[in-house]
Design a protein around this motif. Structure first.
Motif, PDB file in Angstrom:
ATOM      1  N   ASN A 107      45.678 -36.333   4.392  1.00 10.08           N
ATOM      2  CA  ASN A 107      44.671 -35.499   5.035  1.00 10.08           C
ATOM      3  C   ASN A 107      45.165 -34.959   6.368  1.00 10.08           C
ATOM      4  O   ASN A 107      45.697 -35.688   7.193  1.00 10.08           O
ATOM      5  CB  ASN A 107      43.365 -36.266   5.223  1.00 10.08           C
ATOM      6  CG  ASN A 107      42.639 -36.470   3.909  1.00 10.08           C
ATOM      7  OD1 ASN A 107      42.849 -35.743   2.945  1.00 10.08           O
ATOM      8  ND2 ASN A 107      41.778 -37.461   3.863  1.00 10.08           N
ATOM      9  N   ASP A 126      42.888 -31.305   3.021  1.00  7.09           N
ATOM     10  CA  ASP A 126      42.134 -32.556   3.094  1.00  7.09           C
ATOM     11  C   ASP A 126      41.590 -32.871   1.720  1.00  7.09           C
ATOM     12  O   ASP A 126      41.132 -31.976   1.000  1.00  7.09           O
ATOM     13  CB  ASP A 126      40.957 -32.450   4.075  1.00  7.09           C
ATOM     14  CG  ASP A 126      41.374 -32.595   5.517  1.00  7.09           C
ATOM     15  OD1 ASP A 126      42.220 -33.468   5.800  1.00  7.09           O
ATOM     16  OD2 ASP A 126      40.857 -31.837   6.359  1.00  7.09           O
ATOM     17  N   ARG A 127      41.642 -34.125   1.363  1.00  2.90           N
ATOM     18  CA  ARG A 127      41.110 -34.596   0.076  1.00  2.90           C
ATOM     19  C   ARG A 127      40.104 -35.708   0.390  1.00  2.90           C
ATOM     20  O   ARG A 127      40.441 -36.896   0.340  1.00  2.90           O
ATOM     21  CB  ARG A 127      42.262 -35.121  -0.779  1.00  2.90           C
ATOM     22  CG  ARG A 127      41.889 -35.539  -2.184  1.00  2.90           C
ATOM     23  CD  ARG A 127      41.992 -34.338  -3.111  1.00  2.90           C
ATOM     24  NE  ARG A 127      41.444 -34.624  -4.395  1.00  2.90           N
ATOM     25  CZ  ARG A 127      42.155 -34.825  -5.487  1.00  2.90           C
ATOM     26  NH1 ARG A 127      43.459 -34.778  -5.442  1.00  2.90           N
ATOM     27  NH2 ARG A 127      41.561 -35.062  -6.632  1.00  2.90           N
ATOM     28  N   PRO A 128      38.850 -35.350   0.755  1.00  7.10           N
ATOM     29  CA  PRO A 128      37.867 -36.365   1.155  1.00  7.10           C
ATOM     30  C   PRO A 128      37.450 -37.293   0.023  1.00  7.10           C
ATOM     31  O   PRO A 128      37.061 -38.435   0.266  1.00  7.10           O
ATOM     32  CB  PRO A 128      36.683 -35.547   1.674  1.00  7.10           C
ATOM     33  CG  PRO A 128      36.843 -34.195   1.073  1.00  7.10           C
ATOM     34  CD  PRO A 128      38.313 -33.995   0.830  1.00  7.10           C
ATOM     35  N   ASP A 129      37.542 -36.802  -1.225  1.00  2.00           N
ATOM     36  CA  ASP A 129      37.230 -37.625  -2.388  1.00  2.00           C
ATOM     37  C   ASP A 129      37.945 -37.042  -3.606  1.00  2.00           C
ATOM     38  O   ASP A 129      38.602 -36.006  -3.504  1.00  2.00           O
ATOM     39  CB  ASP A 129      35.708 -37.726  -2.610  1.00  2.00           C
ATOM     40  CG  ASP A 129      35.048 -36.362  -2.819  1.00  2.00           C
ATOM     41  OD1 ASP A 129      35.497 -35.604  -3.708  1.00  2.00           O
ATOM     42  OD2 ASP A 129      34.092 -36.055  -2.082  1.00  2.00           O
ATOM     43  N   GLU A 130      37.832 -37.708  -4.734  1.00  2.00           N
ATOM     44  CA  GLU A 130      38.565 -37.291  -5.943  1.00  2.00           C
ATOM     45  C   GLU A 130      38.115 -35.938  -6.488  1.00  2.00           C
ATOM     46  O   GLU A 130      38.834 -35.297  -7.236  1.00  2.00           O
ATOM     47  CB  GLU A 130      38.396 -38.348  -7.044  1.00  2.00           C
ATOM     48  CG  GLU A 130      39.110 -39.646  -6.728  1.00  2.00           C
ATOM     49  CD  GLU A 130      40.610 -39.457  -6.645  1.00  2.00           C
ATOM     50  OE1 GLU A 130      41.189 -38.792  -7.518  1.00  2.00           O
ATOM     51  OE2 GLU A 130      41.209 -39.973  -5.678  1.00  2.00           O
ATOM     52  N   LYS A 131      36.921 -35.480  -6.108  1.00  2.00           N
ATOM     53  CA  LYS A 131      36.360 -34.253  -6.663  1.00  2.00           C
ATOM     54  C   LYS A 131      36.446 -33.058  -5.722  1.00  2.00           C
ATOM     55  O   LYS A 131      35.966 -31.987  -6.056  1.00  2.00           O
ATOM     56  CB  LYS A 131      34.903 -34.479  -7.047  1.00  2.00           C
ATOM     57  CG  LYS A 131      34.728 -35.523  -8.123  1.00  2.00           C
ATOM     58  CD  LYS A 131      33.277 -35.716  -8.454  1.00  2.00           C
ATOM     59  CE  LYS A 131      33.117 -36.824  -9.491  1.00  2.00           C
ATOM     60  NZ  LYS A 131      31.737 -37.050  -9.825  1.00  2.00           N
ATOM     61  N   THR A 132      37.059 -33.241  -4.545  1.00  2.00           N
ATOM     62  CA  THR A 132      37.064 -32.172  -3.539  1.00  2.00           C
ATOM     63  C   THR A 132      38.428 -32.041  -2.878  1.00  2.00           C
ATOM     64  O   THR A 132      39.038 -33.030  -2.504  1.00  2.00           O
ATOM     65  CB  THR A 132      36.011 -32.470  -2.440  1.00  2.00           C
ATOM     66  OG1 THR A 132      34.750 -32.743  -3.044  1.00  2.00           O
ATOM     67  CG2 THR A 132      35.868 -31.296  -1.490  1.00  2.00           C
ATOM     68  N   ARG A 148      36.886 -27.593  -6.175  1.00  2.00           N
ATOM     69  CA  ARG A 148      36.136 -28.725  -6.731  1.00  2.00           C
ATOM     70  C   ARG A 148      36.368 -28.819  -8.237  1.00  2.00           C
ATOM     71  O   ARG A 148      36.755 -27.857  -8.877  1.00  2.00           O
ATOM     72  CB  ARG A 148      34.639 -28.565  -6.473  1.00  2.00           C
ATOM     73  CG  ARG A 148      34.251 -28.651  -5.025  1.00  2.00           C
ATOM     74  CD  ARG A 148      32.732 -28.548  -4.894  1.00  2.00           C
ATOM     75  NE  ARG A 148      32.342 -28.646  -3.507  1.00  2.00           N
ATOM     76  CZ  ARG A 148      31.916 -29.762  -2.951  1.00  2.00           C
ATOM     77  NH1 ARG A 148      31.816 -30.856  -3.643  1.00  2.00           N
ATOM     78  NH2 ARG A 148      31.576 -29.774  -1.679  1.00  2.00           N
TER      79      ARG A 148
END
Length: 169
Positions: A107, A126-132, A148
């Motif tokens: 990130n 940035d990859r805040p979660d697996e879906k974003t 997404r």
């Protein structure tokens, strides 16, 4: 020297007849390694065509600096930046050294990648979660972009920015 530089979807097979030859030189007792300057532009904007993917020249770096930065010459290449969305860090015409071995997103780091429209780009990711996946421009005039769901799988990370050189002309 026979070298192929490829930006695109993963290939099914690797042609083992293509080999990378790294050039070395000794200048005034210092060891230098020549890295390929590719005929490829990465867009710091909406996207850029990849060019011919051929070597446009060589740029020498001190071998001890490459080693201290954990950069393997066989995994490194230099590309030109086009556009202004990464100002002030990257300007139109800058050279960017990309380490192709560093493709796991950290990130806040800057990466060269092929976006969902198959254009070559360079952005802070940035990859805040697996879906974003968030694509950030350093220039505040350019909004962040979201990828997404299935679109995340269509973004192909080519490598992390590890050095840049600004053009003043």
């Amino acid at each position: 020297m026979e070298l192929e530089f490829y930006f695109g979807p993963p290939r099914d097979a690797v042609d083992s007849s293509k080999s990378v030859t790294v050039e070395h030189a000794l200048i005034e007792g210092e060891s230098y390694t020549a890295l390929p300057l590719m005929d490829a532009d990465v867009s710091a904007g909406p996207g850029a065509e990849s060019g011919s993917q051929e070597i446009d020249g060589l740029i020498a770096f001190r071998s001890d600096w490459l080693s201290s930065a954990n950069i393997s010459a066989s995994d490194a290449c230099i590309v030109r930046v086009r556009g202004g969305s990464m100002l002030p860090r990257l300007r139109d015409g800058d050279l960017a050294l990309i380490d192709r071995s560093r493709r796991t997103i950290r990130n806040g780091a800057v990466y060269a990648f092929t976006d969902i429209d198959e254009q070559l780009r360079i952005k802070r990711l940035d990859r805040p979660d697996e879906k974003t996946l968030i694509l950030h421009s350093d220039n505040p005039d350019n909004p962040s972009e979201l990828r997404r769901g299935l679109d995340i799988n269509r973004v192909i990370i080519h490598g992390q920015l590890v050095w840049s050189c600004q053009s003043w002309g």
